[in-house]
Design a protein around this motif. Structure first.
Motif, PDB file in Angstrom:
ATOM      1  N   ASP A   1       0.825  -1.207   0.000  1.00  0.00           N
ATOM      2  CA  ASP A   1       0.000   0.000   0.000  1.00  0.00           C
ATOM      3  C   ASP A   1       0.857   1.254   0.000  1.00  0.00           C
ATOM      4  OD1 ASP A   1       0.943  -0.558   2.537  1.00  0.00           O
ATOM      5  OD2 ASP A   1      -0.801   0.284   3.567  1.00  0.00           O
ATOM      6  N   ALA A   2       1.976   1.210   0.725  1.00  0.00           N
ATOM      7  CA  ALA A   2       2.874   2.369   0.750  1.00  0.00           C
ATOM      8  C   ALA A   2       3.516   2.573  -0.622  1.00  0.00           C
ATOM      9  CB  ALA A   2       3.941   2.186   1.819  1.00  0.00           C
TER      10      ALA A   2
ATOM     11  N   ASN B   1       1.132   4.276  -2.874  1.00  0.00           N
ATOM     12  CA  ASN B   1       1.054   5.709  -2.573  1.00  0.00           C
ATOM     13  C   ASN B   1       2.222   6.467  -3.193  1.00  0.00           C
ATOM     14  OD1 ASN B   1      -1.348   5.731  -1.126  1.00  0.00           O
ATOM     15  ND2 ASN B   1      -0.344   5.367   0.841  1.00  0.00           N
TER      16      ASN B   1
ATOM     17  N   ILE C   1       1.947   9.411  -5.923  1.00  0.00           N
ATOM     18  CA  ILE C   1       2.513  10.745  -5.661  1.00  0.00           C
ATOM     19  C   ILE C   1       3.446  11.157  -6.786  1.00  0.00           C
ATOM     20  CG2 ILE C   1       4.033  12.047  -4.133  1.00  0.00           C
ATOM     21  CD1 ILE C   1       2.887  10.333  -1.811  1.00  0.00           C
TER      22      ILE C   1
ATOM     23  N   ALA D   1      -0.338  16.492  -3.567  1.00  0.00           N
ATOM     24  CA  ALA D   1      -0.979  15.511  -2.686  1.00  0.00           C
ATOM     25  C   ALA D   1      -2.446  15.334  -3.055  1.00  0.00           C
ATOM     26  CB  ALA D   1      -0.841  15.942  -1.230  1.00  0.00           C
TER      27      ALA D   1
ATOM     28  N   VAL E   1      -3.967  11.649  -1.848  1.00  0.00           N
ATOM     29  CA  VAL E   1      -3.433  11.311  -0.529  1.00  0.00           C
ATOM     30  C   VAL E   1      -3.376  12.584   0.306  1.00  0.00           C
ATOM     31  CG1 VAL E   1      -2.048   9.427  -1.471  1.00  0.00           C
ATOM     32  CG2 VAL E   1      -1.003  11.679  -1.168  1.00  0.00           C
TER      33      VAL E   1
ATOM     34  N   ALA F   1       0.212  14.569   4.926  1.00  0.00           N
ATOM     35  CA  ALA F   1       1.046  13.786   5.841  1.00  0.00           C
ATOM     36  C   ALA F   1       1.635  12.569   5.138  1.00  0.00           C
ATOM     37  CB  ALA F   1       0.227  13.352   7.053  1.00  0.00           C
ATOM     38  N   THR F   2       0.837  11.949   4.256  1.00  0.00           N
ATOM     39  CA  THR F   2       1.335  10.789   3.511  1.00  0.00           C
ATOM     40  C   THR F   2       2.446  11.202   2.568  1.00  0.00           C
ATOM     41  OG1 THR F   2      -0.808   9.679   3.614  1.00  0.00           O
ATOM     42  CG2 THR F   2       0.690   8.968   1.879  1.00  0.00           C
ATOM     43  N   LEU F   3       2.271  12.343   1.909  1.00  0.00           N
ATOM     44  CA  LEU F   3       3.321  12.832   1.011  1.00  0.00           C
ATOM     45  C   LEU F   3       4.609  13.082   1.776  1.00  0.00           C
ATOM     46  CD1 LEU F   3       2.965  15.383  -1.866  1.00  0.00           C
ATOM     47  CD2 LEU F   3       4.865  15.553  -0.287  1.00  0.00           C
TER      48      LEU F   3
ATOM     49  N   ARG G   1       5.553  11.906   4.568  1.00  0.00           N
ATOM     50  CA  ARG G   1       6.104  10.689   5.160  1.00  0.00           C
ATOM     51  C   ARG G   1       7.037   9.992   4.166  1.00  0.00           C
ATOM     52  NH1 ARG G   1       1.750   9.084   7.349  1.00  0.00           N
ATOM     53  NH2 ARG G   1       0.965   7.769   5.652  1.00  0.00           N
ATOM     54  N   ASN G   2       6.789  10.194   2.890  1.00  0.00           N
ATOM     55  CA  ASN G   2       7.597   9.559   1.853  1.00  0.00           C
ATOM     56  C   ASN G   2       8.640  10.480   1.244  1.00  0.00           C
ATOM     57  OD1 ASN G   2       6.359   6.722   1.243  1.00  0.00           O
ATOM     58  ND2 ASN G   2       4.589   8.068   1.498  1.00  0.00           N
TER      59      ASN G   2
END
Length: 211
Positions: free
Chosen positions: A13-14, A17, A21, A42, A47, A50-52, A54-55
């Motif tokens: 899943d990551a 994402n 992105i 994002a 997404v 925060a998800t952006l 995080r990566n």
């Protein structure tokens, strides 16, 4: 051509994402230019910010990841074919064509790191190594000038990539200057007409007049 910053293996899943992105980043840079906010990227990816983050810690890291993705997708297969080709000079020119096509397609990504091209070293290192192999082979075959060094090739490539700033994004106006570079590096000038002349875009002409 791996990204300079090593990444740990991602869960499925990551990884999805990250792909979303990067795809959104390329789309947004094309549509909105180098200054597009990360929040827009994002939202386009579907997404949260925060998800952006995080990566990708910042826009710079995201831009490099997107450029690296583009090179792996479009240039690496050409490099592999060129290294397997018996004609090293023809292979080297195909690699340069693929790189210029990628630079034209993602001109706004390059614009986002303008003035900091040293950042690209981590994703182009293996490309330059492959070009060095092709150059030496071509010189051994007598098809490329014996007095050209990889320093010359690096500078010629930097000059060619600079051509992207003088043309419309996605244009193939780079083909004419690339043909001129081919004339310069081959031991015998090819017997063919130059590609069609493409006028400078209005914005570039305005900049020249201002100077």
């Amino acid at each position: 051509m791996s990204l300079a910053v090593a990444r740990k293996p991602l869960r499925a899943d990551a990884a999805r994402n990250v792909d979303k992105i990067i795809t959104a980043a390329r789309q947004c840079f094309r549509e909105f230019g180098p200054e597009v906010p990360l929040q827009t990227i994002a939202a386009t990816a579907g997404v949260g910010p925060a998800t952006l983050f995080r990566n990708f810690s910042d826009k710079e890291e995201l831009v490099l990841a997107a450029l690296n993705w583009q090179l792996r997708l479009t240039v690496d297969p050409v490099v592999d074919g060129a290294l397997a080709d018996i004609d090293a000079a023809a292979g080297l020119l195909r690699v340069m064509e693929a790189l210029m096509a990628a630079a034209s397609d993602d001109a706004n990504l390059l614009g986002a790191v303008a003035g900091r091209r040293e950042l690209l070293t981590g994703i182009t290192g293996s490309l330059m190594e492959s070009m060095s192999v092709l150059l030496v082979r071509g010189q051994g075959q007598g098809s490329l000038r014996a007095d050209i060094s990889m320093t010359d090739m690096f500078r010629l490539l930097a000059m060619l990539i600079g051509v992207v700033d003088t043309m419309e994004p996605g244009s193939d106006a780079w083909r004419r200057p690339l043909a001129l570079v081919e004339d310069a590096i081959r031991s015998v000038r090819p017997s063919r007409p130059l590609p069609v002349h493409v006028p400078l875009p209005a914005a570039s002409l305005a900049g020249q007049q201002a100077i």
